[in-house]
Design a protein around this motif. Structure first.
Motif, PDB file in Angstrom:
ATOM      1  N   VAL A  66      35.951 -19.452 -13.727  1.00 21.06           N
ATOM      2  CA  VAL A  66      34.748 -20.208 -13.596  1.00 21.06           C
ATOM      3  C   VAL A  66      34.684 -21.206 -12.539  1.00 21.06           C
ATOM      4  O   VAL A  66      35.751 -22.144 -12.508  1.00 21.06           O
ATOM      5  CB  VAL A  66      34.564 -20.722 -15.079  1.00 21.06           C
ATOM      6  CG1 VAL A  66      33.433 -21.742 -15.017  1.00 21.06           C
ATOM      7  CG2 VAL A  66      34.336 -19.779 -16.255  1.00 21.06           C
ATOM      8  N   VAL A  67      33.667 -21.417 -11.594  1.00 19.14           N
ATOM      9  CA  VAL A  67      34.006 -22.193 -10.567  1.00 19.14           C
ATOM     10  C   VAL A  67      33.826 -23.661 -10.952  1.00 19.14           C
ATOM     11  O   VAL A  67      34.523 -24.494 -10.542  1.00 19.14           O
ATOM     12  CB  VAL A  67      32.777 -22.050  -9.612  1.00 19.14           C
ATOM     13  CG1 VAL A  67      32.668 -23.005  -8.239  1.00 19.14           C
ATOM     14  CG2 VAL A  67      32.670 -20.475  -8.925  1.00 19.14           C
ATOM     15  N   GLY A  91      27.107 -20.526 -17.737  1.00 17.41           N
ATOM     16  CA  GLY A  91      27.034 -21.485 -17.056  1.00 17.41           C
ATOM     17  C   GLY A  91      27.675 -22.761 -17.551  1.00 17.41           C
ATOM     18  O   GLY A  91      27.719 -22.892 -18.546  1.00 17.41           O
ATOM     19  N   HIS A 145      25.312 -25.182 -13.550  1.00 14.84           N
ATOM     20  CA  HIS A 145      25.967 -24.444 -12.618  1.00 14.84           C
ATOM     21  C   HIS A 145      26.342 -23.011 -13.280  1.00 14.84           C
ATOM     22  O   HIS A 145      26.640 -22.740 -14.164  1.00 14.84           O
ATOM     23  CB  HIS A 145      27.530 -24.818 -12.364  1.00 14.84           C
ATOM     24  CG  HIS A 145      27.301 -26.509 -11.735  1.00 14.84           C
ATOM     25  ND1 HIS A 145      27.532 -26.624 -10.440  1.00 14.84           N
ATOM     26  CD2 HIS A 145      27.031 -27.419 -12.112  1.00 14.84           C
ATOM     27  CE1 HIS A 145      27.585 -27.782 -10.232  1.00 14.84           C
ATOM     28  NE2 HIS A 145      26.931 -28.410 -11.487  1.00 14.84           N
ATOM     29  N   LEU A 146      26.127 -22.046 -12.308  1.00 12.44           N
ATOM     30  CA  LEU A 146      26.277 -20.522 -12.672  1.00 12.44           C
ATOM     31  C   LEU A 146      27.360 -19.843 -11.833  1.00 12.44           C
ATOM     32  O   LEU A 146      27.005 -19.680 -10.782  1.00 12.44           O
ATOM     33  CB  LEU A 146      24.928 -19.779 -12.822  1.00 12.44           C
ATOM     34  CG  LEU A 146      25.020 -18.240 -13.224  1.00 12.44           C
ATOM     35  CD1 LEU A 146      25.437 -18.199 -14.651  1.00 12.44           C
ATOM     36  CD2 LEU A 146      23.643 -17.570 -13.278  1.00 12.44           C
ATOM     37  N   THR A 147      28.380 -19.275 -12.163  1.00 19.41           N
ATOM     38  CA  THR A 147      29.366 -18.447 -11.443  1.00 19.41           C
ATOM     39  C   THR A 147      28.836 -17.147 -11.041  1.00 19.41           C
ATOM     40  O   THR A 147      28.380 -16.502 -12.065  1.00 19.41           O
ATOM     41  CB  THR A 147      30.630 -18.475 -12.141  1.00 19.41           C
ATOM     42  OG1 THR A 147      31.335 -19.929 -12.527  1.00 19.41           O
ATOM     43  CG2 THR A 147      31.821 -17.700 -11.470  1.00 19.41           C
ATOM     44  N   LEU A 148      28.632 -16.836  -9.812  1.00 20.12           N
ATOM     45  CA  LEU A 148      28.262 -15.599  -9.164  1.00 20.12           C
ATOM     46  C   LEU A 148      29.447 -14.549  -9.211  1.00 20.12           C
ATOM     47  O   LEU A 148      29.293 -13.507  -9.457  1.00 20.12           O
ATOM     48  CB  LEU A 148      27.423 -15.807  -8.023  1.00 20.12           C
ATOM     49  CG  LEU A 148      26.211 -16.653  -8.158  1.00 20.12           C
ATOM     50  CD1 LEU A 148      25.588 -16.713  -6.801  1.00 20.12           C
ATOM     51  CD2 LEU A 148      25.294 -16.128  -9.390  1.00 20.12           C
ATOM     52  N   GLU A 181      29.205 -20.100  -6.563  1.00 20.99           N
ATOM     53  CA  GLU A 181      28.112 -20.209  -7.586  1.00 20.99           C
ATOM     54  C   GLU A 181      26.887 -20.687  -7.088  1.00 20.99           C
ATOM     55  O   GLU A 181      26.815 -21.049  -6.192  1.00 20.99           O
ATOM     56  CB  GLU A 181      28.868 -21.419  -8.565  1.00 20.99           C
ATOM     57  CG  GLU A 181      28.802 -22.687  -7.561  1.00 20.99           C
ATOM     58  CD  GLU A 181      29.022 -24.089  -8.732  1.00 20.99           C
ATOM     59  OE1 GLU A 181      29.409 -23.772  -9.844  1.00 20.99           O
ATOM     60  OE2 GLU A 181      29.388 -25.101  -8.158  1.00 20.99           O
ATOM     61  N   TYR A 213      23.658 -23.374  -8.328  1.00 19.60           N
ATOM     62  CA  TYR A 213      23.430 -24.564  -9.040  1.00 19.60           C
ATOM     63  C   TYR A 213      22.059 -24.820  -9.084  1.00 19.60           C
ATOM     64  O   TYR A 213      21.453 -24.934  -7.874  1.00 19.60           O
ATOM     65  CB  TYR A 213      24.264 -25.708  -8.774  1.00 19.60           C
ATOM     66  CG  TYR A 213      24.623 -26.227  -7.469  1.00 19.60           C
ATOM     67  CD1 TYR A 213      23.629 -27.119  -7.135  1.00 19.60           C
ATOM     68  CD2 TYR A 213      25.347 -25.506  -6.511  1.00 19.60           C
ATOM     69  CE1 TYR A 213      23.686 -27.707  -5.961  1.00 19.60           C
ATOM     70  CE2 TYR A 213      25.339 -26.088  -5.334  1.00 19.60           C
ATOM     71  CZ  TYR A 213      24.355 -27.311  -4.895  1.00 19.60           C
ATOM     72  OH  TYR A 213      24.398 -27.525  -3.661  1.00 19.60           O
ATOM     73  N   TYR A 218      30.396 -22.394  -2.295  1.00 16.84           N
ATOM     74  CA  TYR A 218      31.523 -21.229  -2.117  1.00 16.84           C
ATOM     75  C   TYR A 218      32.693 -22.258  -1.744  1.00 16.84           C
ATOM     76  O   TYR A 218      32.761 -22.998  -0.547  1.00 16.84           O
ATOM     77  CB  TYR A 218      31.083 -20.295  -1.097  1.00 16.84           C
ATOM     78  CG  TYR A 218      32.434 -19.335  -0.775  1.00 16.84           C
ATOM     79  CD1 TYR A 218      32.615 -18.367  -1.771  1.00 16.84           C
ATOM     80  CD2 TYR A 218      33.110 -19.527   0.527  1.00 16.84           C
ATOM     81  CE1 TYR A 218      33.848 -17.419  -1.458  1.00 16.84           C
ATOM     82  CE2 TYR A 218      34.226 -18.768   0.760  1.00 16.84           C
ATOM     83  CZ  TYR A 218      34.764 -17.753  -0.422  1.00 16.84           C
ATOM     84  OH  TYR A 218      35.547 -16.883  -0.282  1.00 16.84           O
TER      85      TYR A 218
END
Length: 441
Positions: free
Chosen positions: A264-265, A317, A361-364, A369, A371, A414
């Motif tokens: 998770v970022v 997220g 925030h959503l980790t891709l 991510e 956001y 990133y």
């Protein structure tokens, strides 16, 4: 030998002699401070995550605090973190000796609430009684003073019954050992009101037995091998012997939405600092009061934001709260007739913005991510107006202006290494879009 080549060689030697020990010392310190961990996964985790085995060894990268819902583990002290959710874990061992398990616990008092499955450390496992502890960080605000406290709560469980709170004390960290303080009043209540050991409770009140572990071991020696004496009505049937099935109950929960294949970022407690610049000042931020001409941008919006994650939903997220500030400078010309003809006035504006709000925030994928942010912005603009010909300051037009607005942006971020990354974002902000560097801690 060429003198310039000799100087270069000496410089390289000096640099190597300075940095190599420094790097080695830093790595040694990281390894000494790292918390080793062994995770024992349950069958649910093995079936759904395709884990190579039931045992995961590595270093713990997340805190066992305030009933954690996940644990992050890396193969090296500072390597990539892999997230394992609570439902997938049977137990874990920290630093080769501290065993953590899931147990059903209940507090005491009017505000205690109902029973709850939580992660606890096994302090003592006897013939008839077990002692568990849980680490908490709480925040109290009294007379405008905020105090952060670290405490350990202790729970007793007899005959695998529900674990009940008996004592708490303030500590310096989560892995403190041998500091079990005894709340004699609460322990006497436990042995006389929850269970029927009246004589034993009297000895506790009379201070014949002092210290938590002294009390526990004395009870275990005298009553651990005989049938438990429960008080009728105090212990419900569904609270007896519940500990044996806790892992099965927890592991059976549907929680596939929590599982992450990538690190998770922006996990819980993560902090970031973001430095960036926009190519232009947006029209809605210019605050031009006259029909101006000759608009000029002297300094584009330069911003700094800090973002702290306080809520983590894994795959869905995470949410953080943030604060930021932006500075920009622009100017424009306008015409003014003072009765003697048109005069050209020049206004220069220094704008300073302070904002606060929330981010999602959503980790891709790994280190990448998306956001979005929503903030309340307070803008302060200082205007200085002069006559273009004479350079004389125009007092009536040189003043401070304030305005309040809403900022909404979305972006991508990133990280190309552990702590440093780049970002780009756009939306209704001081500028149309911005880009820059991001640092996380």
């Amino acid at each position: 030998m060429d003198k310039s080549l000799l100087v270069k060689l000496l410089l390289i030697t000096f640099t190597a002699s300075f940095f190599v020990p420094e790097v080695a010392a830093r790595k040694k310190k990281e390894k000494e401070e790292a918390v080793s961990v062994i995770l024992y996964l349950n069958k649910v985790a093995n079936a759904n995550d395709n884990s190579k085995g039931m045992v995961i060894k590595g270093y713990l990268r997340s805190a066992i605090v305030n009933d954690p819902t996940f644990f992050e583990v890396s193969e090296t002290p500072n390597g990539e973190r892999i997230r394992y959710i609570s439902e997938d874990i049977d137990s874990l061992v920290v630093m080769d000796s501290l065993k953590y398990v899931k147990r059903k616990c209940k507090g005491m008092g009017f505000m205690a609430g109902g029973p709850k499955i939580r992660w606890v450390r096994a302090e003592y496992e006897g013939r008839g009684i077990d002692v568990y502890s849980a680490f908490f960080i709480t925040q109290e605000r009294v007379n405008n003073i905020t105090t952060v406290r670290q405490s350990i709560s202790y729970f007793f469980s007899i005959d695998k019954d529900i674990a009940i709170w008996v004592s708490s004390e303030y500590v310096s960290g989560p892995y403190v050992l041998g500091a079990q303080g005894a709340n004699r009043k609460q322990m006497a209540y436990y042995f006389s009101k929850i269970y029927d050991y009246q004589e034993f409770a009297t000895r506790i009140k009379a201070k014949e037995l002092t210290g938590m572990m002294t009390i526990v071991k004395a009870w275990d020696t005298e009553y651990g091998s005989v049938p438990v004496k429960r008080i009728s009505g105090k212990m419900k049937v569904d609270q007896q012997g519940v500990q044996e099935t806790i892992t099965v109950v927890s592991g059976a929960k549907s929680s596939s939405w929590k599982r992450m294949k990538n690190e998770v970022v922006f996990p819980q407690y993560m902090r970031t600092i973001q430095l960036g610049v926009s190519p232009a000042i947006a029209p809605w931020s210019r605050n031009i009061k006259h029909d101006g001409t000759g608009y000029k941008m002297y300094i584009p919006p330069i911003s700094i934001y800090t973002d702290i994650c306080f809520m983590d939903f894994s795959k869905l997220g995470s949410i953080g709260y943030l604060f930021g500030a932006t500075y920009s400078k622009y100017g424009y010309n306008w015409q003014w007739d003072n009765g003697y003809g048109l005069k050209t006035k020049e206004t220069s504006s220094n704008r300073f913005d302070i904002c606060a709000g929330l981010s999602w925030h959503l980790t891709l994928c790994r280190n990448f991510e998306a956001y979005a942010r929503v903030m309340i912005d307070l803008g302060v603009t200082g205007n200085r107006t002069t006559d273009q010909e004479s350079g004389e300051k125009m007092i009536s037009e040189s003043k401070m202006n304030t305005n309040v607005g809403v900022i909404a942006t979305a972006g991508l971020r990133y990280y190309f290494c552990r702590s440093v990354g780049v970002y780009v974002e756009g939306g209704r902000d001081i500028g149309y879009a911005s880009a820059g560097l991001s640092f996380r801690f």
